[in-house]
Motif scaffolding. Structure first.
Motif, mmCIF file in Angstrom:
data_model
loop_
_atom_site.group_PDB
_atom_site.id
_atom_site.type_symbol
_atom_site.label_atom_id
_atom_site.label_comp_id
_atom_site.label_asym_id
_atom_site.label_seq_id
_atom_site.Cartn_x
_atom_site.Cartn_y
_atom_site.Cartn_z
ATOM 1 N N HIS A 45 0.943 -0.895 -0.297
ATOM 2 C CA HIS A 45 0.418 -0.436 0.167
ATOM 3 C C HIS A 45 0.876 1.143 -0.142
ATOM 4 N N ASN A 57 -5.974 1.336 -3.148
ATOM 5 C CA ASN A 57 -5.275 1.941 -1.203
ATOM 6 C C ASN A 57 -3.984 2.628 -0.811
ATOM 7 N N TYR A 59 -1.718 4.165 1.023
ATOM 8 C CA TYR A 59 -0.971 4.273 2.348
ATOM 9 C C TYR A 59 0.255 4.746 3.113
ATOM 10 N N GLN A 68 -9.005 6.809 3.906
ATOM 11 C CA GLN A 68 -9.304 5.487 4.519
ATOM 12 C C GLN A 68 -10.751 5.202 5.699
ATOM 13 N N SER A 69 -11.963 4.381 5.300
ATOM 14 C CA SER A 69 -13.377 3.864 6.328
ATOM 15 C C SER A 69 -12.429 2.854 7.620
ATOM 16 N N LEU A 73 -10.437 -0.343 8.190
ATOM 17 C CA LEU A 73 -8.921 -0.558 8.892
ATOM 18 C C LEU A 73 -9.312 -1.649 10.068
#
Length: 112
Positions: A45, A57, A59, A68-69, A73
């Motif tokens: 990510h 995604n 990160y 992100q939700s 996570l």
């Protein structure tokens, strides 16, 4: 009989278990969360690979993780049913790392 009484006295009266982490300092992105993501998430990510390896995604930054939700996570790192277990194909994160992520989310995802 006294051994049984002793053993039952060792339960947690409120039903909560003690923290797996013994670090009393506040959890922040810069100090705690980013190193966890460096060690366990960014190989798939990260900025250079998230499109091909990380399902889109990214990160690699605070903003990317925060976008992100939180439920996604936590569900993923806790290996909950209905979520893709992360890190993919690897062991679950340590209980302490998961607690840090949960604590950080509950605290409003502080950056520093």
């Amino acid at each position: 009989m006294s051994l049984l009484s002793f053993a039952s006295a060792c339960t947690y009266s409120k039903g909560t278990e003690p923290s797996p982490c013994n670090d009393p300092t506040p959890v922040t992105y810069a100090k705690t969360i980013s190193p966890i993501f460096d060690a366990s998430c960014r190989k798939c990510h990260g900025a250079d690979v998230y499109v091909t390896l990380g399902g889109g995604n990214d990160y690699s930054t605070y903003e990317g993780i925060k976008r992100q939700s939180s439920r996604l996570l936590l569900g993923s790192v806790q290996h909950e049913a209905g979520f893709a277990p992360m890190p993919k194909g690897e062991a679950k994160l340590s209980a302490c790392d998961i607690e840090h992520i949960k604590t950080w989310i509950e605290a409003g995802q502080p950056n520093n």
